[in-house]
Design a protein around this motif. Sequence first.
Motif, short mmCIF file in Angstrom:
data_model
loop_
_atom_site.label_atom_id
_atom_site.label_comp_id
_atom_site.label_asym_id
_atom_site.label_seq_id
_atom_site.Cartn_x
_atom_site.Cartn_y
_atom_site.Cartn_z
N GLU A 433 -13.81 58.02 64.08
CA GLU A 433 -14.08 59.04 65.02
C GLU A 433 -13.18 59.99 65.45
O GLU A 433 -12.71 61.05 65.59
CB GLU A 433 -15.42 58.92 65.94
CG GLU A 433 -15.66 60.17 66.58
CD GLU A 433 -16.96 59.63 67.45
OE1 GLU A 433 -18.03 60.17 67.10
OE2 GLU A 433 -16.82 59.13 68.40
N TYR A 434 -12.18 58.90 66.35
CA TYR A 434 -11.17 59.18 66.77
C TYR A 434 -9.94 60.16 66.03
O TYR A 434 -9.48 61.25 66.31
CB TYR A 434 -10.14 58.27 67.57
CG TYR A 434 -8.78 58.51 68.12
CD1 TYR A 434 -8.67 59.31 69.39
CD2 TYR A 434 -7.75 58.23 67.54
CE1 TYR A 434 -7.46 59.73 69.72
CE2 TYR A 434 -6.40 58.59 67.90
CZ TYR A 434 -6.53 59.26 69.24
OH TYR A 434 -5.07 59.52 69.40
N LYS A 435 -9.78 59.53 64.61
CA LYS A 435 -8.92 60.06 63.76
C LYS A 435 -9.24 61.39 63.30
O LYS A 435 -8.41 62.38 63.12
CB LYS A 435 -8.78 59.18 62.76
CG LYS A 435 -7.66 59.66 61.56
CD LYS A 435 -7.27 58.42 60.82
CE LYS A 435 -8.46 58.34 59.76
NZ LYS A 435 -8.23 57.52 58.33
N LYS A 438 -8.97 64.02 66.13
CA LYS A 438 -7.51 64.25 66.36
C LYS A 438 -6.94 65.26 65.11
O LYS A 438 -6.22 66.31 65.44
CB LYS A 438 -6.80 63.12 66.55
CG LYS A 438 -5.20 63.41 66.76
CD LYS A 438 -4.41 62.00 66.91
CE LYS A 438 -3.11 62.09 67.14
NZ LYS A 438 -2.24 61.09 67.16
N SER A 439 -7.28 64.81 64.04
CA SER A 439 -6.64 65.83 62.67
C SER A 439 -7.47 67.28 62.94
O SER A 439 -6.53 68.06 62.65
CB SER A 439 -7.17 64.86 61.54
OG SER A 439 -6.80 65.74 60.51
N LYS A 440 -8.55 67.39 63.29
CA LYS A 440 -9.14 68.75 63.31
C LYS A 440 -8.51 69.42 64.51
O LYS A 440 -8.41 70.43 64.31
CB LYS A 440 -10.70 68.69 63.47
CG LYS A 440 -11.16 70.01 63.22
CD LYS A 440 -12.81 69.93 63.62
CE LYS A 440 -13.23 71.32 63.26
NZ LYS A 440 -12.98 72.20 64.23
N ASN A 441 -8.18 68.92 65.60
CA ASN A 441 -7.54 69.50 66.67
C ASN A 441 -6.29 69.92 66.28
O ASN A 441 -5.79 71.04 66.74
CB ASN A 441 -7.84 68.63 67.91
CG ASN A 441 -8.99 68.48 68.60
OD1 ASN A 441 -9.78 69.24 68.13
ND2 ASN A 441 -9.11 67.37 69.05
N LEU A 451 -14.20 65.66 53.77
CA LEU A 451 -15.01 65.85 54.82
C LEU A 451 -15.26 67.30 54.88
O LEU A 451 -14.94 68.30 54.59
CB LEU A 451 -14.08 65.41 56.02
CG LEU A 451 -13.55 63.92 56.03
CD1 LEU A 451 -12.81 63.70 57.19
CD2 LEU A 451 -14.77 63.11 55.69
N VAL A 452 -16.61 67.58 55.44
CA VAL A 452 -17.01 68.90 55.68
C VAL A 452 -16.45 69.34 56.85
O VAL A 452 -16.23 68.74 57.96
CB VAL A 452 -18.57 68.94 55.82
CG1 VAL A 452 -18.91 68.23 57.42
CG2 VAL A 452 -19.32 70.19 55.71
#
Length: 459
Positions: A433-435, A438-441, A451-452
Motif C-alpha cells: 500500500e505504501y509503495k 508513493k509511486s502515484k504521488n 493497476l487501475v
Amino acid sequence: MDRAFLNVMSLSWGFMLVFTAFQTMGNIEKTVLNSISDEFEDFHGNAYVSLAIIYAVFATCNWLAPSYISVTGPRIAILTGACCYVLFIASFFWPHDALLYTMSAIVGIGAALMWTGHGQYLTENSDNETMSRNAGIFWAIFQTSQFAGNLFVFFIFTKSKIDKEQRTIVFSVLTGLAVVGAGVLLVLRKSPQKLLLGEAEGVSNADKELRLPEPRREKPLLAAWNAFVDAIRLFLTSNMLLLSLTFIYTGLELTFYSGVYSSSIGFVKALGEDRKKLVGLSGIFIGVGEVVGGAVFGILASKISRKCGGWPVILTGLTVHLFAFISIFLNLPNDASFKDTDNVGYIETSKFLALAGSLALGFGDACYNTQVYSLLGVLFANESASAFALFKFCQSVAAAISFSYSTEVGLYVQLAVLLVAIFIGTGAFCYVEYKVKKSKNESSQEIDPALVDATSGED
C-alpha cells in the motif's frame, strides 16, 4: 437505492444463507464425525482430512475459475458453486469415507467458482468510492452466517455425546438453508453497464468509475485460455507476490478459527459437561466479531482510507489477533485440538476467556479480509476475476496445508505458526500500500499498468 447496491445486497444475503450451512458444518465437523465413528466401526472419516481436501482442490481450481467465468460470466459461476455446497452438506446423511472425501473435492471446485465469481461481481457493482463500503457490507452480512447456524447447534447439542437424532436434525436444517441460499443467488441480476471514460457525464462521474474494460468478444476456448494466461501474468507481478504473503496468513487463521479452535473448546473437559454446547457458542462469538468488524469498517472505510489508507485497520487486526493467540495459549492445553482431554492450560481454564478468544478471532479476521477485498477491487479492477482467484488460491493452499498438519501437531505449534505468519503478512500488506501510494504521488506515469488509476479509494 441503485441497482448496483441492490445487486451487492442480493449477493451478500445469498452467500450468508449458503455459508450459514457450510460454516456451521465446518465448525462442528470434527465433533460430529467423531460421534459417527463411535457409532459405526466401519466409518473412519477425518474432519481435518476432509477440510484439507476441500482447500487443496479449491487452491488448484482457482487457476481455472477465471477461464470458466470468462465463458459463463460470474452469476452462473456463483450459482454452480452454491449447488456444490448443497451437495456437500447433504452427503452427511450417508456417512461413508469415500463419499465424504469425494464431496469434499466437489465442494472445493464449487468454492473456486463461487468466490472468484463473487469477486468479479462485487467489483462490477462498485466504483472507487463504494468499493470499500460494499466490501464491508458484504463481509458484515456474510458473516451473520455464524449466528443462526451456531445458535441452532448451541440449543440442539445439549448432551455430552451427540446422537443420530441430533445429527439428523442439524443436517436437515443446514441442507435446507443451503438450498434457500442457492435460490437467492439464482435470481442475481446483471451488473449495470459501467460508463466508459469518454462517455461519462462529467469528469467527476468518470473519476468514480473503476473503468472496467469492454469484455473481449472471443471464442469460448480462446477466452478461457487468455483468462488463464492473464492469471499467471498477474501472479508474477511484484505487488501480487508480496500480497500473497498476506493471503497466506488469512488462510492459516481461517483454518484455525473455522475448523480447529471451536472444536478444541469442546474437547476440554475442564469446561464442564456442557462443553459441546460451547462449540456452537464459540462459533456465534466468532460471528459477532466478524459482523462488528465488517460493519464498522464498512461504514468508516471511506473516511479512513481517504486520510491514511487501510493500514490502520490492518494494524488493529494484528493487535486483536495477538490478544487471541496469547489468551488461547494460556487458557487451553496443547492436546485440545485432537480429542477429549483432562489436561488444562497454563492458567485455570475459563469459558469467558475462551469465548473472548473467539470474539477476537472473528473481529481480527474481518479487519484483514475487508481491506484485502477493497485493495484488490480497486487496484486490480481490470483483472478482478484473476485477482480474487489468486487471493483464494494462496489462501486455500495455506488452509489445506494447515488442516493437514492440524491432524499431527498440537495447539501450541499451530499458534506459533500463526504468530510468525501474522507479522510477515501484515508487513507485506502495509508495504504494498505504501509503495503504490508513493509511486502515484511521485508520478502517475510510473504506476504499474496492471493497476487501475485509483483515487482516494486505495486502501
